[in-house]
Scaffold this active site. Sequence first.
Site, PDB file in Angstrom:
ATOM      1  N   ARG A  14     -22.440  23.292 -43.696  1.00 22.68           N
ATOM      2  CA  ARG A  14     -21.713  24.143 -43.850  1.00 22.68           C
ATOM      3  C   ARG A  14     -20.348  24.099 -42.734  1.00 22.68           C
ATOM      4  NH1 ARG A  14     -26.376  27.072 -46.326  1.00 22.68           N
ATOM      5  NH2 ARG A  14     -26.175  26.678 -48.314  1.00 22.68           N
ATOM      6  N   ASP A  37     -22.483  26.013 -56.114  1.00 27.46           N
ATOM      7  CA  ASP A  37     -21.127  26.058 -56.192  1.00 27.46           C
ATOM      8  C   ASP A  37     -20.236  26.032 -54.985  1.00 27.46           C
ATOM      9  OD1 ASP A  37     -20.658  27.217 -58.714  1.00 27.46           O
ATOM     10  OD2 ASP A  37     -20.185  29.567 -57.070  1.00 27.46           O
ATOM     11  N   GLY A  87     -26.219  24.098 -49.345  1.00 28.16           N
ATOM     12  CA  GLY A  87     -27.965  24.135 -49.181  1.00 28.16           C
ATOM     13  C   GLY A  87     -28.810  22.254 -50.094  1.00 28.16           C
ATOM     14  N   THR A 142     -28.617  21.694 -56.301  1.00 25.71           N
ATOM     15  CA  THR A 142     -28.832  23.123 -55.742  1.00 25.71           C
ATOM     16  C   THR A 142     -30.144  23.362 -56.534  1.00 25.71           C
ATOM     17  OG1 THR A 142     -28.575  25.400 -56.108  1.00 25.71           O
ATOM     18  CG2 THR A 142     -27.467  24.391 -56.940  1.00 25.71           C
ATOM     19  N   ARG A 160     -29.586  32.427 -54.415  1.00 23.18           N
ATOM     20  CA  ARG A 160     -29.527  33.473 -54.011  1.00 23.18           C
ATOM     21  C   ARG A 160     -28.263  34.789 -54.947  1.00 23.18           C
ATOM     22  NH1 ARG A 160     -23.789  30.145 -51.431  1.00 23.18           N
ATOM     23  NH2 ARG A 160     -24.677  28.495 -50.754  1.00 23.18           N
ATOM     24  N   ASP A 190     -31.105  26.434 -56.844  1.00 23.13           N
ATOM     25  CA  ASP A 190     -31.123  28.273 -57.221  1.00 23.13           C
ATOM     26  C   ASP A 190     -30.611  28.154 -58.628  1.00 23.13           C
ATOM     27  OD1 ASP A 190     -31.522  29.066 -54.762  1.00 23.13           O
ATOM     28  OD2 ASP A 190     -29.081  28.794 -54.914  1.00 23.13           O
ATOM     29  N   ASP A 198     -27.640  27.963 -60.868  1.00 24.22           N
ATOM     30  CA  ASP A 198     -26.699  28.584 -61.085  1.00 24.22           C
ATOM     31  C   ASP A 198     -25.239  27.643 -61.310  1.00 24.22           C
ATOM     32  OD1 ASP A 198     -26.142  27.319 -58.369  1.00 24.22           O
ATOM     33  OD2 ASP A 198     -26.170  29.982 -57.515  1.00 24.22           O
TER      34      ASP A 198
HETATM   35  P1  ADP Z   1     -23.125  25.871 -51.360  1.00 24.65           P
HETATM   36  O1  ADP Z   1     -22.975  24.484 -52.107  1.00 24.65           O
HETATM   37  O2  ADP Z   1     -24.587  25.156 -51.950  1.00 24.65           O
HETATM   38  O3  ADP Z   1     -22.614  26.654 -52.730  1.00 24.65           O
HETATM   39  P2  ADP Z   1     -21.903  26.589 -49.304  1.00 24.65           P
HETATM   40  O4  ADP Z   1     -21.620  28.050 -50.526  1.00 24.65           O
HETATM   41  O5  ADP Z   1     -22.332  26.381 -48.440  1.00 24.65           O
HETATM   42  O6  ADP Z   1     -23.297  26.006 -50.293  1.00 24.65           O
HETATM   43  O7  ADP Z   1     -20.545  25.651 -49.229  1.00 24.65           O
HETATM   44  C1  ADP Z   1     -20.768  24.206 -48.307  1.00 24.65           C
HETATM   45  C2  ADP Z   1     -19.549  24.181 -48.305  1.00 24.65           C
HETATM   46  O8  ADP Z   1     -18.627  23.643 -49.513  1.00 24.65           O
HETATM   47  C3  ADP Z   1     -19.293  24.808 -47.164  1.00 24.65           C
HETATM   48  O9  ADP Z   1     -19.425  24.857 -46.289  1.00 24.65           O
HETATM   49  C4  ADP Z   1     -16.836  24.180 -47.085  1.00 24.65           C
HETATM   50  O10 ADP Z   1     -17.223  23.528 -46.358  1.00 24.65           O
HETATM   51  C5  ADP Z   1     -17.483  23.882 -48.556  1.00 24.65           C
HETATM   52  N1  ADP Z   1     -16.592  25.290 -49.063  1.00 24.65           N
HETATM   53  C6  ADP Z   1     -17.792  26.265 -49.973  1.00 24.65           C
HETATM   54  N2  ADP Z   1     -17.165  27.439 -50.649  1.00 24.65           N
HETATM   55  C7  ADP Z   1     -15.731  27.106 -50.186  1.00 24.65           C
HETATM   56  C8  ADP Z   1     -14.044  27.252 -51.110  1.00 24.65           C
HETATM   57  N3  ADP Z   1     -14.356  28.630 -51.555  1.00 24.65           N
HETATM   58  N4  ADP Z   1     -12.871  26.528 -50.478  1.00 24.65           N
HETATM   59  C9  ADP Z   1     -13.398  25.702 -49.998  1.00 24.65           C
HETATM   60  N5  ADP Z   1     -14.641  24.641 -49.498  1.00 24.65           N
HETATM   61  C10 ADP Z   1     -15.336  25.534 -49.719  1.00 24.65           C
END
Ligand code: ADP
Length: 319
Positions: free
Chosen positions: A72, A103, A11, A126, A172, A128, A130
Amino acid sequence: KKAIAVMTSGGDSPGMNAAARAVVRTALYEGVKVYGINNGYQGMLDDDIEELTSRSVSDLIQRGGTFLGTARCPEFKTPEGRRKGYENLVKRGIEGLVIIGGDGSLTGGSLLSKETGLPIVGLPGTIDNDVWGMDYTIGCDTAANTIVDAINKLRDTASAHRRIMLVEVMGRNSGWLAMMSGIAGGAEFVLVPEVKFNIDTMCEEIKEMYDAGKRYSIIVVAEGAGSAIEIGKAVEEKTGIDTRVSVLGHIQRGGSPTVEDRMKASMLGEKAALAIISGASDVVFGFNEGKVVAVNLFEAVNNTKTLNPELVRLARVLA
Ligand code: ADP
């Protein structure tokens, strides 16, 4: 080191641009080549990577969003996907990567580091707030200010009509944005996922307040605590008081970053660039109690941040 890369992922948040700008300009100041990866991990896999100059990051510090784009990318959750991304970096001689994201993005980075040995430095990007080990993330201040601005406006109309106003905010699984904006916005109730709440008791208290002459009531609902629309229906039924719901949505993600977000993003961007250039890895830089902290990347992604109990108490006392 001769070349590093920077990316934003997950995000978007106001101040990501300021952070990326600081990474780019610090690297160039140190005589290090810097590449920008477009659209997060998706761009890493699609080989959408370009060299950046000082001019590439002009006219950006005041802008929300991220000039690098973000996305994503499900494929990055597989080891094969991460290997493919790594190869696109290595073929350009990229020896270290700064990831600005939440995260999930930092979790992806930690796996990339573990599997390939590529040095990774993370910055918490982020709204958030968090990320474990720190009490600030890039963009959280701008988002909280946006919410407080909305609450101020909703208060006017709620008061005019003697209404109950529910405001659903992002975050979130974290109640931080709700708690901060609830306290700063003078809300009567703040519903967060971290603290159990009882709608019946809340409705009784609201009725008492109205009986005592109060003209309106503001309830901030963290998205992780439930749907404000559903809660609003229950509140209207139980109190018999005219109730409205405002789901703020993506307004909270946008806008020109505040001075706090610009300053902290700039300071963290410089830190991250210097660290990756000097060969550091597996660290996330953030702020805690006003000071820059370096948190281990694996600890940051494997621990869950809790809501400061002092804020929870303050919200209750001041309501
Ligand atoms: P944020 O970084 O804001 O928490 P997301 O959770 O959507 O957003 O994560 C962004 C991108 O990071 C995902 O689309 C994916 O490519 C990668 N990602 C997230 N979680 C994992 C994971 N457990 N293992 C590997 N890549 C991940």
